[in-house]
Motif scaffolding. Structure first.
Motif, mmCIF file in Angstrom:
data_model
loop_
_atom_site.group_PDB
_atom_site.id
_atom_site.type_symbol
_atom_site.label_atom_id
_atom_site.label_comp_id
_atom_site.label_asym_id
_atom_site.label_seq_id
_atom_site.Cartn_x
_atom_site.Cartn_y
_atom_site.Cartn_z
ATOM 1 N N SER A 23 24.787 39.231 38.944
ATOM 2 C CA SER A 23 24.838 38.540 40.226
ATOM 3 C C SER A 23 25.873 39.230 41.105
ATOM 4 C CB SER A 23 25.211 37.072 40.013
ATOM 5 O OG SER A 23 25.209 36.372 41.233
ATOM 6 N N ALA A 24 25.405 39.846 42.186
ATOM 7 C CA ALA A 24 26.301 40.578 43.083
ATOM 8 C C ALA A 24 26.505 39.796 44.380
ATOM 9 C CB ALA A 24 25.725 41.955 43.397
ATOM 10 N N GLU A 27 29.323 40.524 49.937
ATOM 11 C CA GLU A 27 29.868 39.901 51.142
ATOM 12 C C GLU A 27 31.121 39.073 50.831
ATOM 13 O OE1 GLU A 27 27.316 36.831 49.234
ATOM 14 O OE2 GLU A 27 27.116 38.986 49.539
ATOM 15 N N GLN A 28 31.263 38.680 49.569
ATOM 16 C CA GLN A 28 32.441 37.926 49.134
ATOM 17 C C GLN A 28 33.391 38.791 48.315
ATOM 18 O OE1 GLN A 28 30.892 34.514 47.063
ATOM 19 N NE2 GLN A 28 30.124 33.576 48.938
ATOM 20 N N GLY A 29 32.956 40.002 47.964
ATOM 21 C CA GLY A 29 33.826 40.937 47.254
ATOM 22 C C GLY A 29 33.869 40.793 45.751
ATOM 23 N N TRP A 30 32.821 40.217 45.127
ATOM 24 C CA TRP A 30 32.837 40.089 43.671
ATOM 25 C C TRP A 30 31.432 40.187 43.092
ATOM 26 C CZ3 TRP A 30 30.306 35.966 41.285
ATOM 27 C CH2 TRP A 30 29.937 34.905 42.130
ATOM 28 N N SER A 31 31.381 40.465 41.776
ATOM 29 C CA SER A 31 30.118 40.511 41.040
ATOM 30 C C SER A 31 30.335 39.923 39.651
ATOM 31 C CB SER A 31 29.622 41.947 40.880
ATOM 32 O OG SER A 31 29.297 42.508 42.127
ATOM 33 N N LEU A 32 29.297 39.274 39.131
ATOM 34 C CA LEU A 32 29.321 38.732 37.774
ATOM 35 C C LEU A 32 28.598 39.712 36.861
ATOM 36 C CD1 LEU A 32 29.770 36.451 35.684
ATOM 37 C CD2 LEU A 32 27.558 35.512 36.440
ATOM 38 N N THR A 37 32.231 38.635 32.670
ATOM 39 C CA THR A 37 33.377 39.121 33.438
ATOM 40 C C THR A 37 33.038 39.102 34.921
ATOM 41 O OG1 THR A 37 34.055 40.570 31.621
ATOM 42 C CG2 THR A 37 34.901 41.115 33.809
ATOM 43 N N ILE A 38 34.003 38.678 35.738
ATOM 44 C CA ILE A 38 33.849 38.762 37.188
ATOM 45 C C ILE A 38 34.710 39.921 37.652
ATOM 46 C CG2 ILE A 38 34.252 37.613 39.400
ATOM 47 C CD1 ILE A 38 33.850 34.941 37.909
ATOM 48 N N VAL A 39 34.104 40.866 38.361
ATOM 49 C CA VAL A 39 34.841 42.019 38.883
ATOM 50 C C VAL A 39 34.930 41.891 40.400
ATOM 51 C CG1 VAL A 39 34.287 43.584 36.983
ATOM 52 C CG2 VAL A 39 32.747 43.448 38.923
ATOM 53 N N PHE A 40 36.096 42.245 40.927
ATOM 54 C CA PHE A 40 36.347 42.148 42.356
ATOM 55 C C PHE A 40 36.397 43.527 42.973
ATOM 56 C CE2 PHE A 40 38.058 38.385 40.350
ATOM 57 C CZ PHE A 40 37.534 37.383 41.141
ATOM 58 N N GLU A 41 36.101 43.627 44.269
ATOM 59 C CA GLU A 41 36.054 44.929 44.941
ATOM 60 C C GLU A 41 37.407 45.634 44.945
ATOM 61 O OE1 GLU A 41 36.550 43.635 49.602
ATOM 62 O OE2 GLU A 41 34.577 44.153 48.853
ATOM 63 N N ASP A 42 38.500 44.905 44.751
ATOM 64 C CA ASP A 42 39.820 45.556 44.688
ATOM 65 C C ASP A 42 40.120 46.082 43.286
ATOM 66 O OD1 ASP A 42 40.452 43.299 43.212
ATOM 67 O OD2 ASP A 42 42.159 42.731 44.454
ATOM 68 N N THR A 43 39.141 46.047 42.387
ATOM 69 C CA THR A 43 39.164 46.484 40.989
ATOM 70 C C THR A 43 39.843 45.496 40.052
ATOM 71 O OG1 THR A 43 41.161 47.871 41.043
ATOM 72 C CG2 THR A 43 39.069 48.939 41.650
ATOM 73 N N GLY A 44 40.227 44.326 40.541
ATOM 74 C CA GLY A 44 40.732 43.277 39.662
ATOM 75 C C GLY A 44 39.569 42.642 38.913
ATOM 76 N N GLU A 45 39.880 41.928 37.825
ATOM 77 C CA GLU A 45 38.838 41.312 37.006
ATOM 78 C C GLU A 45 39.308 39.959 36.506
ATOM 79 O OE1 GLU A 45 38.246 44.106 33.838
ATOM 80 O OE2 GLU A 45 37.603 45.686 35.185
ATOM 81 N N LEU A 46 38.353 39.061 36.290
ATOM 82 C CA LEU A 46 38.598 37.772 35.671
ATOM 83 C C LEU A 46 37.712 37.721 34.444
ATOM 84 C CD1 LEU A 46 39.922 34.983 35.710
ATOM 85 C CD2 LEU A 46 38.036 34.210 37.167
ATOM 86 N N LEU A 47 38.328 37.642 33.262
ATOM 87 C CA LEU A 47 37.577 37.636 32.013
ATOM 88 C C LEU A 47 37.093 36.226 31.704
ATOM 89 C CD1 LEU A 47 39.882 40.021 29.960
ATOM 90 C CD2 LEU A 47 37.831 40.585 31.275
ATOM 91 N N PRO A 48 36.047 36.081 30.888
ATOM 92 C CA PRO A 48 35.473 34.758 30.618
ATOM 93 C C PRO A 48 36.470 33.756 30.020
ATOM 94 C CG PRO A 48 34.042 36.470 29.762
ATOM 95 C CD PRO A 48 35.285 37.142 30.238
ATOM 96 N N ASP A 49 37.484 34.242 29.321
ATOM 97 C CA ASP A 49 38.469 33.325 28.721
ATOM 98 C C ASP A 49 39.585 32.946 29.693
ATOM 99 O OD1 ASP A 49 40.022 35.614 28.818
ATOM 100 O OD2 ASP A 49 40.279 35.776 26.652
ATOM 101 N N GLY A 50 39.478 33.404 30.960
ATOM 102 C CA GLY A 50 40.466 33.048 31.976
ATOM 103 C C GLY A 50 41.570 34.073 32.179
ATOM 104 N N ARG A 51 41.615 35.107 31.327
ATOM 105 C CA ARG A 51 42.626 36.145 31.522
ATOM 106 C C ARG A 51 42.320 36.943 32.779
ATOM 107 N NH1 ARG A 51 42.380 39.922 26.847
ATOM 108 N NH2 ARG A 51 40.288 39.090 26.644
#
Length: 66
Positions: A23-24, A27-32, A37-51
């Motif tokens: 799921s991209a 326009e909001q700057g993120w993809s699933l 894992t959720i990846v953000f356009e600034d190269t940050g990430e949110l892992l499924p366990d919340g890290r």
């Protein structure tokens, strides 16, 4: 979560960011990713366990147009 072959790397794998985008939302700057894992356009990430993985862009000099 991953049902295709070969399976995507798990969220715990060092290559977790190479999983398939399911799921991209550019326009909001993120993809699933397939592994949750959720990846953000600034190269940050949110892992499924919340890290949180801090952005890891390469910093270098700006290119100057000739």
């Amino acid at each position: 979560m991953c049902s295709h072959q070969p399976p995507c790397p798990t969220a715990d794998s060092p290559e977790h960011h190479t999983a398939v985008i399911v799921s991209a939302h550019p326009e909001q700057g993120w993809s699933l990713l397939c592994n949750g894992t959720i990846v953000f356009e600034d190269t940050g990430e949110l892992l499924p366990d919340g890290r949180v993985v801090a952005p890891h862009r390469t910093v270098g000099p700006l290119a100057v147009a000739a």
